[in-house]
Design a protein around this motif. Structure first.
Motif, PDB file in Angstrom:
ATOM      1  N   VAL A 135      46.731  10.939  88.423  1.00 33.69           N
ATOM      2  CA  VAL A 135      47.351  11.961  88.818  1.00 33.69           C
ATOM      3  C   VAL A 135      45.992  12.811  89.450  1.00 33.69           C
ATOM      4  N   PRO A 136      44.869  13.154  88.797  1.00 36.65           N
ATOM      5  CA  PRO A 136      43.807  13.677  89.082  1.00 36.65           C
ATOM      6  C   PRO A 136      43.053  13.139  90.230  1.00 36.65           C
ATOM      7  N   SER A 137      43.019  11.717  90.167  1.00 40.02           N
ATOM      8  CA  SER A 137      42.151  10.909  91.029  1.00 40.02           C
ATOM      9  C   SER A 137      42.843  11.286  92.550  1.00 40.02           C
ATOM     10  N   ALA A 138      44.265  11.168  92.515  1.00 37.59           N
ATOM     11  CA  ALA A 138      44.890  11.349  93.835  1.00 37.59           C
ATOM     12  C   ALA A 138      44.704  12.731  94.261  1.00 37.59           C
ATOM     13  N   VAL A 139      44.737  13.793  93.431  1.00 39.07           N
ATOM     14  CA  VAL A 139      44.453  15.157  93.915  1.00 39.07           C
ATOM     15  C   VAL A 139      42.808  15.060  94.655  1.00 39.07           C
ATOM     16  N   LEU A 140      42.046  14.527  93.682  1.00 41.47           N
ATOM     17  CA  LEU A 140      40.366  14.592  94.481  1.00 41.47           C
ATOM     18  C   LEU A 140      40.568  13.855  95.812  1.00 41.47           C
ATOM     19  N   GLN A 141      41.276  12.714  95.767  1.00 41.15           N
ATOM     20  CA  GLN A 141      41.250  11.934  97.139  1.00 41.15           C
ATOM     21  C   GLN A 141      41.497  12.940  98.235  1.00 41.15           C
ATOM     22  N   LEU A 142      42.779  13.520  97.908  1.00 38.85           N
ATOM     23  CA  LEU A 142      43.003  14.597  99.067  1.00 38.85           C
ATOM     24  C   LEU A 142      42.164  15.666  99.205  1.00 38.85           C
ATOM     25  N   VAL A 143      41.517  16.285  98.328  1.00 33.57           N
ATOM     26  CA  VAL A 143      40.449  17.126  98.385  1.00 33.57           C
ATOM     27  C   VAL A 143      39.336  16.584  99.167  1.00 33.57           C
ATOM     28  N   PHE A 144      38.957  15.493  99.011  1.00 29.83           N
ATOM     29  CA  PHE A 144      37.736  14.851  99.595  1.00 29.83           C
ATOM     30  C   PHE A 144      37.972  14.516 101.081  1.00 29.83           C
ATOM     31  N   VAL A 145      39.326  14.030 101.549  1.00 30.02           N
ATOM     32  CA  VAL A 145      39.583  13.767 102.957  1.00 30.02           C
ATOM     33  C   VAL A 145      39.439  15.130 103.584  1.00 30.02           C
ATOM     34  N   VAL A 146      40.063  16.151 102.930  1.00 34.28           N
ATOM     35  CA  VAL A 146      40.132  17.279 103.706  1.00 34.28           C
ATOM     36  C   VAL A 146      38.798  17.944 104.018  1.00 34.28           C
ATOM     37  N   LEU A 147      37.826  18.020 102.935  1.00 31.48           N
ATOM     38  CA  LEU A 147      36.525  18.616 103.040  1.00 31.48           C
ATOM     39  C   LEU A 147      35.723  17.709 104.141  1.00 31.48           C
ATOM     40  N   LEU A 148      36.047  16.195 104.149  1.00 34.16           N
ATOM     41  CA  LEU A 148      35.384  14.988 104.981  1.00 34.16           C
ATOM     42  C   LEU A 148      35.657  15.528 106.451  1.00 34.16           C
ATOM     43  N   SER A 149      37.041  15.897 106.681  1.00 31.47           N
ATOM     44  CA  SER A 149      37.333  16.282 108.071  1.00 31.47           C
ATOM     45  C   SER A 149      36.809  17.327 108.556  1.00 31.47           C
ATOM     46  N   ARG A 150      36.754  18.443 107.763  1.00 25.53           N
ATOM     47  CA  ARG A 150      35.866  19.773 108.037  1.00 25.53           C
ATOM     48  C   ARG A 150      34.416  19.374 108.558  1.00 25.53           C
ATOM     49  N   VAL A 151      33.827  18.568 107.472  1.00 25.50           N
ATOM     50  CA  VAL A 151      32.237  18.226 107.892  1.00 25.50           C
ATOM     51  C   VAL A 151      32.283  17.597 109.105  1.00 25.50           C
ATOM     52  N   ALA A 152      33.167  16.554 109.318  1.00 23.24           N
ATOM     53  CA  ALA A 152      32.950  15.576 110.412  1.00 23.24           C
ATOM     54  C   ALA A 152      33.281  16.237 111.540  1.00 23.24           C
ATOM     55  N   TYR A 153      34.083  17.300 111.612  1.00 21.32           N
ATOM     56  CA  TYR A 153      34.578  18.038 112.875  1.00 21.32           C
ATOM     57  C   TYR A 153      33.379  18.742 113.350  1.00 21.32           C
ATOM     58  N   ALA A 154      32.589  19.442 112.352  1.00 20.49           N
ATOM     59  CA  ALA A 154      31.360  20.264 112.767  1.00 20.49           C
ATOM     60  C   ALA A 154      30.075  19.218 113.245  1.00 20.49           C
ATOM     61  N   LEU A 155      30.141  18.031 112.621  1.00 25.82           N
ATOM     62  CA  LEU A 155      28.940  17.267 113.039  1.00 25.82           C
ATOM     63  C   LEU A 155      29.471  16.537 114.537  1.00 25.82           C
ATOM     64  N   PHE A 156      30.648  16.188 114.682  1.00 30.68           N
ATOM     65  CA  PHE A 156      30.990  15.788 115.886  1.00 30.68           C
ATOM     66  C   PHE A 156      30.803  16.798 116.989  1.00 30.68           C
ATOM     67  N   GLY A 157      31.020  18.028 116.881  1.00 29.70           N
ATOM     68  CA  GLY A 157      30.628  19.066 117.632  1.00 29.70           C
ATOM     69  C   GLY A 157      29.317  19.122 118.044  1.00 29.70           C
ATOM     70  N   MET A 158      28.302  19.004 117.320  1.00 31.20           N
ATOM     71  CA  MET A 158      26.981  19.066 117.350  1.00 31.20           C
ATOM     72  C   MET A 158      26.576  17.722 118.226  1.00 31.20           C
ATOM     73  N   VAL A 159      26.958  16.540 117.712  1.00 31.74           N
ATOM     74  CA  VAL A 159      26.719  15.178 118.081  1.00 31.74           C
ATOM     75  C   VAL A 159      27.285  14.898 119.747  1.00 31.74           C
TER      76      VAL A 159
END
Length: 623
Positions: A135-159
């Motif tokens: 249960v907590p692992s699934a929640v952490l996986q969700l938080v991880f992908v959401v944060l990863l998406s935001r950081v990736a969007y910023a990186l893609f924008g620069m690249v």
């Protein structure tokens, strides 16, 4: 802070869910729910061992993570962007937390949460302790992908602002397209391999579980076998990773707006004025070739067809089939039409230079020649190389007939569509710091993909008649027919674009300046407009499903003897009904496409009954 941002996001979503946009969101939600349900269903399969099931689930979670990683390339920016709050005296860390809270309110997050619930059902199969850890692992996986998406969007924008980054963006965009349209091939490859019985190799399995997208599975498996150190370390690792991503995102939010990238030109070198670059048309050819080489948006436009063609024809190799290899060149020539069908919008208000000197004809013809110079050598090279690699000698006449017709027709269609169906986007000199924000050409691309096939129909029909009439020379007659059709289509469509540009150029310029047509639309019924948008969106989506995966592909499989059934309905019915079901699907897909076009044409016709926009908005001097 988070509560305010959530209310803002809900208000934006509520007011933007109109017309075709709402239809696309609904269709995306339905497909997302189906994928989430399939992920949960996977955990109920009775496979040969829990290790095999864990490997497959790790693969699926990796696909979900990749979807979030490259999703911004597909869907553009988030509803709430950090630059909306640049002038507010809000600490960046607090703003990042608020935006993160708002990010969890959305269809994609809800669908992903449902998909990650598979981790809980997977843990429940292994006992109560494993389920509690899941249960907590699934929640952490969700938080991880959401944060990863935001950081990736910023990186893609620069690249993506650089030329190399633009090519990488094209690769990611093409990969997403190939996975969406041909992801079923991976399922077929897994189905006909030994993976479901033996699992992955130890190296592959270990690599998969070392990726953060699988750390939840690692924790659940460890809890099931009583390894509590690892069962606790994996979630803690996700917490640390999420903290680092949040920190990186906060620092990116604190970065001031980046200056636009300036690509160094050929300063000090005199432009060539001989040979192909002689005269007004030659000057446009030279200007266009430099633009294709320097502008990041044009580079993305040029690389997407190449990677899409390679991905489409190479993916069947996963189940040892070379059936699509000969079609690499035609695929590139076809998708180039879809990718480059909005050329004038990419140049923005620079069109005034063409209009004021009356250079409409050389401008259109120069763009056509530059298009052929960019794409024709690649299409020919892929055609020869991949047809030879496939070993299918029967494919040579088909490829030779289709490539020139698609290239010539494409050279005409891209300028025709750019003039007659231009979609305004950010002006070239006013593009946002993130180049991923561009004109939405989804509907235009759908139409161009299918219309782009039409020039290849006559030469392919000639090739088809060769063996049917037992006249081998007739098969190769498709080549001159393809060249003639391509040349004719390019010339006629280009001439039509010249006439349109000369007559409606100022109105096009107004549309690019303001984002709205020069002719003010009549006051349409909002309810009817929303209804038309829903109908058009549903017809485009389900028409594509009926035409390709449920119609054309089963017919190709039946003709070539491929036994993979996948999700093709025609291959599951009794054999005598297979062809009729596939043909009905093709006709149904064509009918839905026709319905979508009619709905949109009627909507525009109704809108065109309004009066012209105020003259002050149409002055060229205001550019």
């Amino acid at each position: 802070m988070a509560g305010v941002l959530i209310r803002m996001k809900l208000a934006v979503i509520r007011n933007s869910m109109t017309g075709s946009r709402a239809a696309w969101m609904l269709i995306g939600a339905v497909f997302g729910l189906l994928l989430a349900a399939a992920t949960v269903w996977l955990t109920f399969l009775d496979l040969s061992g829990e290790r095999v099931l864990g490997d497959l689930l790790a693969c699926v979670f990796l696909m979900w993570t990749l979807g979030w990683l490259i999703g911004p390339v597909w869907g553009g920016s988030a509803v709430l962007r950090a630059d909306h709050f640049t002038l507010l005296p809000v600490p960046r860390r607090k703003l990042a937390l608020g935006l993160l809270g708002a990010a969890f309110v959305g269809i994609t997050t809800a669908v992903t949460a449902l998909g990650f619930a598979a981790l809980v059902t997977y843990g429940a199969r292994q006992g109560l302790a494993a389920a509690l850890v899941a249960v907590p692992s699934a929640v952490l996986q969700l938080v991880f992908v959401v944060l990863l998406s935001r950081v990736a969007y910023a990186l893609f924008g620069m690249v993506a602002a650089s030329r190399v980054g633009a090519a990488i963006t094209g690769l990611l965009f093409a990969a997403m397209l190939v996975l969406v349209q041909s992801g079923w091939m991976i399922a077929v490859a897994i189905r006909y391999s030994d993976i479901l019985d033996t699992g992955f190799s130890a190296t592959t399995s270990g690599t998969l579980r070392a990726i953060p997208s699988s750390w939840g599975i690692v924790a659940v498996d460890a809890a099931a076998r009583g390894d509590w150190l690892l069962a606790g370390a994996a979630p803690v690792g996700l917490v640390v990773l999420c903290g680092l991503l949040l920190l990186a995102w906060s620092r990116e939010l604190d970065t001031s707006r980046r200056a636009r990238v300036t690509i160094g030109g050929s300063a000090g070198q005199a432009p060539r004025a001989s040979g192909l670059f002689r005269g007004p048309t030659g000057a446009v050819v030279g200007k266009e070739l430099r633009t294709w080489r320097r502008d990041p948006l044009r580079i993305t436009t040029a690389t997407v067809p190449v990677f899409w063609a390679l991905g489409t024809v190479l993916l069947p190799l996963t189940f040892d089939s070379r059936i699509l290899l000969p079609w690499a060149g035609p695929a590139l020539a076809l998708f180039a039409i879809t990718s480059a069908g909005n050329l004038y919008s990419q140049d923005g208000t620079a069109l005034w230079q063409t209009l004021t000197v009356g250079a409409e004809r050389p401008d259109v013809r120069g763009r056509q020649w530059a298009y052929l110079i960019v794409f024709a050598p690649l299409a020919l090279l892929l055609s020869v190389g991949f047809t030879w690699w496939s070993g299918y000698t029967w494919a040579w006449p088909w490829v030779a007939a289709s490539v020139p017709a698609l290239l010539g027709g494409g050279a005409g269609l891209v300028v025709y569509a750019s003039v007659f169906a231009m979609v305004p986007g950010p002006d070239a000199h006013q593009r946002p710091s993130n180049p991923l924000e561009r004109a939405d050409t989804t509907g235009q691309s759908h139409v161009l993909f299918w219309v782009g096939l039409l020039p290849a129909v006559p030469p392919l029909a000639v090739v088809y008649l060769g063996p049917r009439l037992d006249q081998p020379w007739l098969s190769w007659a498709g080549l001159p027919v393809g060249v003639a059709i391509g040349a004719l289509a390019g010339r006629l469509l280009g001439a039509s674009a010249v006439r349109r540009l000369a007559a409606e150029g100022p109105d096009m310029l107004h549309t690019m300046r303001t984002g709205r047509p020069a002719v003010a639309p009549a006051a349409a019924d909002p309810a009817q407009a929303r209804k038309d948008g829903w109908i058009a969106g549903l017809c485009w989506s389900f028409g594509a499903i009926l035409l390709i995966p449920q119609g054309i592909l089963p017919l190709v499989f039946m003709l070539t003897g491929v036994e993979a059934k996948s999700w093709f309905l025609a291959l599951y019915v009794p054999e005598r009904f297979s062809v009729p079901v596939a043909v009905v699907s093709v006709l149904g897909g064509i009918a839905l496409f026709a319905k979508a076009i009619m709905v949109q044409v009627n909507g525009r016709a109704g809108g065109s009954q309004g009066g012209p926009a105020p003259a002050v908005d149409r002055d060229l001097e205001s550019v």
